[in-house]
Enzyme design. Structure first.
Site, PDB file in Angstrom:
ATOM      1  N   TYR A  96     -46.175 -13.950  -7.540  1.00 13.61           N
ATOM      2  CA  TYR A  96     -45.399 -12.718  -7.754  1.00 13.61           C
ATOM      3  C   TYR A  96     -43.940 -12.795  -7.342  1.00 13.61           C
ATOM      4  O   TYR A  96     -43.066 -12.369  -8.077  1.00 13.61           O
ATOM      5  CB  TYR A  96     -46.075 -11.570  -6.995  1.00 13.61           C
ATOM      6  CG  TYR A  96     -45.318 -10.265  -7.042  1.00 13.61           C
ATOM      7  CD1 TYR A  96     -45.215  -9.539  -8.228  1.00 13.61           C
ATOM      8  CD2 TYR A  96     -44.687  -9.755  -5.909  1.00 13.61           C
ATOM      9  CE1 TYR A  96     -44.508  -8.335  -8.280  1.00 13.61           C
ATOM     10  CE2 TYR A  96     -43.986  -8.559  -5.952  1.00 13.61           C
ATOM     11  CZ  TYR A  96     -43.900  -7.850  -7.135  1.00 13.61           C
ATOM     12  OH  TYR A  96     -43.205  -6.687  -7.189  1.00 13.61           O
TER      13      TYR A  96
ATOM     14  N   CYS B  81     -50.920 -21.380   1.882  1.00 17.99           N
ATOM     15  CA  CYS B  81     -51.519 -20.338   2.717  1.00 17.99           C
ATOM     16  C   CYS B  81     -52.237 -19.341   1.805  1.00 17.99           C
ATOM     17  O   CYS B  81     -51.637 -18.798   0.874  1.00 17.99           O
ATOM     18  CB  CYS B  81     -50.454 -19.621   3.538  1.00 17.99           C
ATOM     19  SG  CYS B  81     -51.084 -18.186   4.463  1.00 17.99           S
TER      20      CYS B  81
ATOM     21  N   CYS C  81     -46.598 -20.218   1.124  1.00 16.48           N
ATOM     22  CA  CYS C  81     -47.114 -18.935   0.627  1.00 16.48           C
ATOM     23  C   CYS C  81     -47.431 -19.020  -0.867  1.00 16.48           C
ATOM     24  O   CYS C  81     -46.533 -19.202  -1.688  1.00 16.48           O
ATOM     25  CB  CYS C  81     -46.099 -17.830   0.885  1.00 16.48           C
ATOM     26  SG  CYS C  81     -46.589 -16.218   0.235  1.00 16.48           S
TER      27      CYS C  81
ATOM     28  N   GLY D 252     -38.580 -14.333   6.636  1.00 17.70           N
ATOM     29  CA  GLY D 252     -39.873 -14.544   7.263  1.00 17.70           C
ATOM     30  C   GLY D 252     -40.201 -13.436   8.229  1.00 17.70           C
ATOM     31  O   GLY D 252     -39.615 -12.353   8.195  1.00 17.70           O
TER      32      GLY D 252
ATOM     33  N   CYS E  21     -50.541  -9.529   5.151  1.00 20.01           N
ATOM     34  CA  CYS E  21     -49.717 -10.701   5.464  1.00 20.01           C
ATOM     35  C   CYS E  21     -48.867 -10.437   6.703  1.00 20.01           C
ATOM     36  O   CYS E  21     -48.308  -9.354   6.867  1.00 20.01           O
ATOM     37  CB  CYS E  21     -48.802 -11.037   4.284  1.00 20.01           C
ATOM     38  SG  CYS E  21     -47.742 -12.471   4.598  1.00 20.01           S
TER      39      CYS E  21
ATOM     40  N   CYS F 288     -36.955 -10.990   2.241  1.00 20.08           N
ATOM     41  CA  CYS F 288     -35.536 -11.236   2.033  1.00 20.08           C
ATOM     42  C   CYS F 288     -35.289 -12.589   1.386  1.00 20.08           C
ATOM     43  O   CYS F 288     -36.191 -13.378   1.149  1.00 20.08           O
ATOM     44  CB  CYS F 288     -34.785 -11.149   3.358  1.00 20.08           C
ATOM     45  SG  CYS F 288     -35.488 -12.178   4.634  1.00 20.08           S
TER      46      CYS F 288
END
Length: 617
Positions: free
Chosen positions: A322, A513, A316, A182, A462, A81
Site C-alpha cells: 500500500y 515483517c 515492512c 519510523g 503496527c 513520514c
C-alpha cells in the site's frame, strides 16, 4: 486456496447502532463547564437507561459531524513520514522541496526543510502540504549545498507545528538537525529516564528522544554519539542527520522502513525514503542503506560504518502492498511488479465468474490489472476518485448516506449496470469503508459485487511507524472471512493467502515483517499503543474532527465487581472532570457507546479544536 467467503443470494445486513434513544427520563446528569458568560451555545443532556446513552448538543459545531461518521471514509493504514537528505548541490533546498513533493503520499500533515549556510542550520517548517508550506520566498531563505527534509503523518505526537520535523537542536559541540521515519517502541521509557535526569522536552514526538540521547552521550566524535543513541532506542528508524559539515543517514538493525541512496550527475549525494524521489530530481539510484548501517557524507566523500550487528532483516511488507508509489523500487523490488503478482495470485486462487474487474483507486489499481489479465476479464474504471477533496466538509442538514465515501469515490454506472463486478482493494482495516463501497456499487446497478483483497487479513496493530487502529478495532481480528463478507454485504470475499504471499517473495520471504498479519513482532512492543492528548490546544491549528485523528485517553479500568450503573457513572464522571481540568469548553457530542466504554467529543476553549476521549468500563 485463498481465504474466501461466498453467498449465492446475499441479503442486506442491518447493523443496529449501539446508541439508542431511551424512553425513560434521565436518572442522573452531570454539569458541563461553560466558560462563556453569554447565554450558552452548547448544552449536553445525558439520558440513562439500563443499556444506552444519548447526548443532545445545540453547539453549531456538532452539525459538522454526520451520524455515519464520514471520518471513517479513509480508513487505510497510513505511513508516518518520508525523509530526504542532499549533500553537495548548490540548490539543495529546492531539490529537497521537489523530492518531498514526490514523497507527499507518505505524509500530508506537515513538511519542513533544514539547510546549512555559513555553518548555520536554518529551518522552515509548517503544517499542511509541501506546496502550502513552501513558496519561492521561503526557499530563498534556505541557501546552501546541504539540506534535509521531512513530510509527516503522525503516529507518535499530535499534528501540531512544534512536532513538524526536521528538528534542530544545539548542544555543547554544535548544532544538529534530524528527520526520522519510523516509530520507537521504547519512547516512553526513554523519555521518562531523560526527564528524570533533567531533560526538558519541547514536543511530544519520539524523534526528540534521539536528540537528547546524542546531547548527553559521552562518546566522541559526533558519529559515535549517533551510534550511542541508536543502541538505546528500539523499534523502527530510518533517519537523516545534518551538522555544519556532514550529512548522515542511518537505518535500524532490522531495516523496517526503507531508505535509499542515489547520486546526481554533478556528484551530489541524495538519500530518500523511496526511489520516486530520486527520479524527480534526476538522481541515479545506487543502493539501499543497509539495515544497521550508518553512512556519512562530507567533503572527504562517502564512508560507510556498521552501526551495530544487524539481525535478519524485517522489512515492512506493507510498503509493497500500500504505502509506496508503484513506480518506486523498495527493498530491491519493484512495487508495481509486486502488486501485479498479488492480483494474479488472487485470480488463480480465488476465481469467480464476472463480467468486469475494477479497482478501489488508487492503491488497488495495479493488483486489479494483474487480476484482470490473469482472469482474462476486461479491467475498467468503475470508480473515479476525486483528487480535490479538502480536509473539512460541511454536510447538508438533510443527511447524505455514506457522505465521506461519496465525496471521494464516484461510481461509473455505464461500467457497472447489470454487471458481475470484481472489485480489488489493497486491504480491509475496520471494514466500514468496504461496506460503503459495496453499497455504492450496488446502488449504481451492479448485479453482483465480489471483493478481492490484495493482502492477507490484518489482525495486529503496527508499532513500527504505521498508524493503524488497535487490534480490537481490526475487523479481521474479530471476525472470520464469512462474517466479514456478511458485514460488508458483498457476494463473495477473498484475501491474498499468507502462504502464497511468502511463496511469491521466495528466498526473500524471511526478510519481511508480517506482524500485522500474524501478531508476531520482531521487536516486542514495550508500551501500549494509544493516542495521547498532546499540546495541540495552543498550536494555532484549525480543522475538523478528522484532522486530529483522535486523542485516545486510557482511563483506569473499573473493577469487575461494580455494577453496570456504577461503572457507567464513574466513567462519565471521569470524562467530565477530565475535560473540565483540561479547560475544555464543553462536551459537545457522544460519538459511541458499547458495553466496554464510551467515546465523547470535547470542544476546546478556543472553539476551533476538538478532542475525543475513550473511557473503558
Amino acid at each position: 486456496m485463498a481465504m474466501a467467503a461466498t453467498a449465492a443470494k446475499p441479503s442486506p445486513i442491518k447493523i443496529s447502532s449501539s446508541i439508542s434513544r431511551p424512553t425513560t427520563p434521565p436518572c442522573f446528569s452531570f454539569p458541563t463547564k461553560t466558560l462563556n458568560p453569554k447565554p450558552s451555545s452548547s448544552s449536553l443532556s445525558l439520558s440513562h437507561s439500563s443499556s444506552s446513552f444519548i447526548a443532545h448538543s445545540h453547539a453549531p459545531i456538532s452539525s459538522f459531524f454526520s451520524d455515519d461518521d464520514s471520518s471513517s471514509s479513509d480508513e487505510k493504514p497510513r505511513e508516518e513520514c518520508g525523509v530526504v537528505g542532499i549533500f553537495g548541490d548548490p540548490e539543495a533546498s529546492r531539490l529537497c522541496y521537489l523530492a518531498l513533493h514526490a514523497l507527499q503520499h507518505r505524509g500530508q500533515e506537515g513538511a519542513g526543510i533544514v539547510c546549512v549556510h555559513d555553518n548555520l542550520l536554518q529551518s522552515i517548517t509548517g503544517v499542511g502540504l509541501v506546496s502550502e508550506v513552501f513558496n519561492q520566498s521561503k526557499l530563498d531563505q534556505l541557501p546552501g549545498d546541504l539540506a534535509i527534509g521531512h513530510v509527516r503523518y503522525s503516529t507518535a505526537g499530535q499534528s501540531m507545528l512544534k512536532n513538524v520535523q526536521p528538528f534542530v537542536a544545539g548542544y555543547r559541540f554544535g548544532s544538529v538537525g534530524v528527520a526520522h521515519n519510523g516509530n520507537l517502541v521504547n519512547y516512553g521509557a526513554l523519555r521518562a529516564m531523560l526527564e528524570e535526569k533533567g531533560s526538558i522536552f519541547n514536543t511530544s514526538s519520539d524523534t526528540e528522544v534521539v536528540l537528547h540521547l546524542i546531547a548527553i552521550s559521552k562518546a566522541r566524535p559526533f558519529l559515535l554519539r549517533i551510534v550511542d543513541a541508536c543502541e538505546q532506542v528500539k523499534g523502527a528508524y530510518s533517519m537523516v542527520f545534518v551538522t555544519q559539515d556532514k550529512l548522515v543517514a542511518v537505518r535500524d538493525p532490522y531495516g523496517f522502513r526503507p531508505l535509499v541512496m542515489g547520486r546526481r550527475s554533478n556528484g551530489a549525494v541524495v538519500f530518500a525514503s523511496e526511489t520516486c524521489a530520486l527520479d524527480l530530481i534526476e538522481a541515479t539510484y545506487e543502493r539501499e542503506v543497509d539495515p544497521g548501517e550508518l553512512v556519512v557524507v562530507d567533503k572527504g566523500g562517502v564512508s560507510s560504518h556498521c552501526l551495530m550487528p544487524h539481525r535478519e532483516p524485517k522489512q515492512c511488507i506493507f510498503e509493497h502492498i500500500y504505502f509506496s508509489l508503484p513506480n518506486s523500487v523498495v527493498f530491491g523490488r519493484s512495487v508495481y511488479e509486486s502488486r501485479r503478482v498479488f492480483g494474479e495470485i488472487l485470480a488463480t486462487e480465488a476465481p469467480v465468474e464476472c463480467d468486469v474487474v475494477i479497482a478501489v483507486p488508487d492503491s488497488g489499481v495495479v493488483a486489479a490489472l494483474g487480476y484482470a489479465a490473469k482472469a482474462g476479464v476486461p479491467f475498467q474504471q468503475g470508480l473515479i476518485r476525486s483528487h480535490y477533496v479538502g480536509r473539512t466538509f460541511i454536510e447538508p442538514s438533510q443527511k447524505i448516506r455514506d457522505f465521506g465515501v461519496k465525496l471521494k469515490l464516484s461510481p461509473v454506472r455505464a461500467v457497472l449496470k447489470d454487471k458481475r463486478v470484481v472489485v480489488v482493494d489493497d486491504s480491509i482495516v475496520r471494514g466500514t469503508t468496504s461496506s460503503k463501497i459495496v453499497r455504492l456499487l450496488k446502488e449504481a446497478g451492479a448485479k453482483e459485487v465480489h471483493m478481492r483483497i490484495a493482502s492477507p487479513p490484518i489482525i495486529g496493530s503496527c508499532y513500527y511507524g504505521v498508524d493503524t487502529p488497535s487490534s480490537e478495532e481490526l475487523i479481521s481480528n474479530r471476525m472470520k472471512v464469512e462474517e466479514i463478507r456478511q458485514f460488508i454485504g458483498c457476494d463473495s470475499l477473498a484475501f491474498l493467502p499468507f502462504d502464497s504471499l511468502q511463496g511469491m517473495l521466495g528466498t526473500e520471504a524471511p526478510n519481511f515483517c508480517y506482524a500485522c498479519f500474524t501478531g508476531n513482532y520482531p521487536v516486542e512492543p514495550r508500551e501500549d499503543k494509544v493516542k495521547r492528548v498532546g499540546d495541540f490546544m495552543d498550536d494555532g491549528m484549525t480543522g475538523n474532527f478528522d484532522s486530529i485523528d483522535g486523542a485516545w485517553i486510557p482511563a483506569n479500568r473499573i473493577h469487575k465487581h461494580e455494577s453496570d450503573n456504577e461503572s457507567e457513572e464513574r466513567s462519565i464522571g471521569f470524562l467530565f472532570n477530565f475535560a473540565s481540568d483540561l479547560n475544555f469548553l464543553d462536551v459537545i457530542q457522544l460519538r459511541g457507546w458499547t458495553r466496554s466504554g464510551i467515546l465523547l467529543v470535547c470542544q476546546c476553549v478556543d472553539a476551533y479544536h476538538w478532542v475525543h476521549f475513550y473511557c473503558c468500563l
